[in-house]
Design a protein around this motif. Structure first.
Motif, short mmCIF file in Angstrom:
data_model
loop_
_atom_site.label_atom_id
_atom_site.label_comp_id
_atom_site.label_asym_id
_atom_site.label_seq_id
_atom_site.Cartn_x
_atom_site.Cartn_y
_atom_site.Cartn_z
N LEU A 57 6.04 -11.57 9.03
CA LEU A 57 4.85 -12.06 9.73
C LEU A 57 5.16 -13.29 10.58
O LEU A 57 4.65 -13.43 11.68
CB LEU A 57 3.74 -12.35 8.73
N LYS A 58 6.01 -14.17 10.07
CA LYS A 58 6.37 -15.37 10.85
C LYS A 58 7.14 -15.01 12.11
O LYS A 58 6.97 -15.66 13.14
CB LYS A 58 7.16 -16.35 9.99
N ARG A 59 7.98 -13.98 12.03
CA ARG A 59 8.73 -13.54 13.22
C ARG A 59 7.83 -12.84 14.23
O ARG A 59 8.01 -12.96 15.43
CB ARG A 59 9.87 -12.60 12.82
N ALA A 60 6.86 -12.09 13.74
CA ALA A 60 6.04 -11.24 14.61
C ALA A 60 4.80 -11.93 15.18
O ALA A 60 4.32 -11.53 16.24
CB ALA A 60 5.61 -9.99 13.84
N LEU A 61 4.28 -12.95 14.48
CA LEU A 61 2.99 -13.51 14.87
C LEU A 61 3.09 -14.99 15.21
O LEU A 61 3.89 -15.71 14.62
CB LEU A 61 1.98 -13.35 13.71
N ASP A 62 2.24 -15.41 16.13
CA ASP A 62 2.14 -16.84 16.43
C ASP A 62 1.22 -17.49 15.39
O ASP A 62 0.75 -16.84 14.46
CB ASP A 62 1.62 -17.06 17.86
N ASP A 63 0.98 -18.79 15.56
CA ASP A 63 0.17 -19.52 14.59
C ASP A 63 -1.21 -18.91 14.42
O ASP A 63 -1.70 -18.75 13.30
CB ASP A 63 0.06 -21.00 15.00
N ASP A 64 -1.85 -18.53 15.52
CA ASP A 64 -3.18 -17.92 15.46
C ASP A 64 -3.14 -16.61 14.68
O ASP A 64 -4.02 -16.33 13.88
CB ASP A 64 -3.72 -17.70 16.87
N GLY A 65 -2.12 -15.81 14.91
CA GLY A 65 -1.99 -14.54 14.20
C GLY A 65 -1.79 -14.73 12.71
O GLY A 65 -2.35 -14.00 11.90
N ARG A 66 -1.00 -15.75 12.34
CA ARG A 66 -0.78 -16.03 10.92
C ARG A 66 -2.06 -16.54 10.26
O ARG A 66 -2.35 -16.22 9.11
CB ARG A 66 0.37 -17.01 10.75
N GLN A 67 -2.85 -17.30 11.01
CA GLN A 67 -4.15 -17.74 10.47
C GLN A 67 -5.08 -16.54 10.26
O GLN A 67 -5.84 -16.51 9.28
CB GLN A 67 -4.80 -18.76 11.40
N LYS A 68 -5.00 -15.57 11.14
CA LYS A 68 -5.83 -14.36 10.98
C LYS A 68 -5.43 -13.60 9.70
O LYS A 68 -6.28 -13.03 9.02
CB LYS A 68 -5.71 -13.47 12.21
N ILE A 69 -4.14 -13.62 9.39
CA ILE A 69 -3.69 -12.97 8.15
C ILE A 69 -4.31 -13.69 6.95
O ILE A 69 -4.83 -13.05 6.03
CB ILE A 69 -2.15 -12.97 8.05
N VAL A 70 -4.27 -15.03 6.95
CA VAL A 70 -4.85 -15.79 5.85
C VAL A 70 -6.35 -15.53 5.76
O VAL A 70 -6.90 -15.38 4.67
CB VAL A 70 -4.54 -17.30 5.99
N GLU A 71 -7.00 -15.43 6.89
CA GLU A 71 -8.44 -15.12 6.89
C GLU A 71 -8.69 -13.74 6.27
O GLU A 71 -9.62 -13.56 5.50
CB GLU A 71 -9.00 -15.17 8.31
N MET A 72 -7.85 -12.77 6.59
CA MET A 72 -8.00 -11.44 6.00
C MET A 72 -7.78 -11.49 4.48
O MET A 72 -8.46 -10.78 3.73
CB MET A 72 -7.02 -10.44 6.64
N LEU A 73 -6.84 -12.32 4.04
CA LEU A 73 -6.61 -12.47 2.60
C LEU A 73 -7.86 -13.01 1.91
O LEU A 73 -8.27 -12.51 0.85
CB LEU A 73 -5.42 -13.38 2.34
#
Length: 171
Positions: free
Chosen positions: A92-108
């Motif tokens: 996820l860190k390789r594929a996503l920017d900071d906003d994308g990683r935050q979206k993952i946390v939001e989905m969690l």
């Protein structure tokens, strides 16, 4: 049979829009493996969590029901085989920017609150995943508050100590 032939031709020709094969470097597999882990971390995956998991995958990744089921099954297997979260968070860190990683946390958080309340196991696990993703404590807390604000009300629990509803009305 026709659907199987159609899927085969789409795969061979490269026109399969849903990318039905999810490999270890696919960020969707990494994200869903973490979502599956959160859904299962308290020992049970209730119906609300199952429904929310399918809805999130469909909404966020634009997959149909078949691809969603395949992705969940692959993610469940990946989660069972994983010894830690790094396997998924590194993808996820390789594929996503900071906003994308935050979206993952939001989905969690969304999965954790699917039943109306996030328990301590879910909270701790999301904290560890957010740290590995490089999502700040501040952002993690803000995302939690955002999701908690739109979460359904927790289902009332009834244990053996609770009086029947009719008895309460007469008291």
């Amino acid at each position: 049979m026709f659907a199987a032939l159609k899927n085969f031709i789409a795969e061979v020709s490269g026109t399969d829009q849903t990318a039905r094969r999810f490999d270890e470097e696919d960020y969707r597999l990494a994200a869903v493996a973490l979502l599956v882990h959160i859904a299962n971390v308290d020992g049970t995956t209730d119906l609300a969590e199952q429904r929310r998991l399918k809805a999130i995958i469909g909404e966020r990744f634009g997959l149909d029901a078949g691809a969603t089921a395949e992705l969940i099954a692959t993610a469940e297997e990946s989660d069972r085989e994983a010894v830690d979260f790094y396997r998924f968070t590194s993808v996820l860190k390789r594929a996503l920017d900071d906003d994308g990683r935050q979206k993952i946390v939001e989905m969690l958080w969304d999965i954790a609150y699917a039943d109306g309340v996030a328990d301590e196991f879910e909270e701790n696990t999301i904290w560890r995943i957010a740290e590995l993703l490089g999502v700040s404590t501040r952002d993690r807390v803000l995302l939690r508050q955002r999701v908690a604000g739109r979460a359904p009300a927790p289902a009332p629990t009834r244990g053996p100590w609770a009086a029947p509803a009719a008895a309460k009305d007469k008291a």
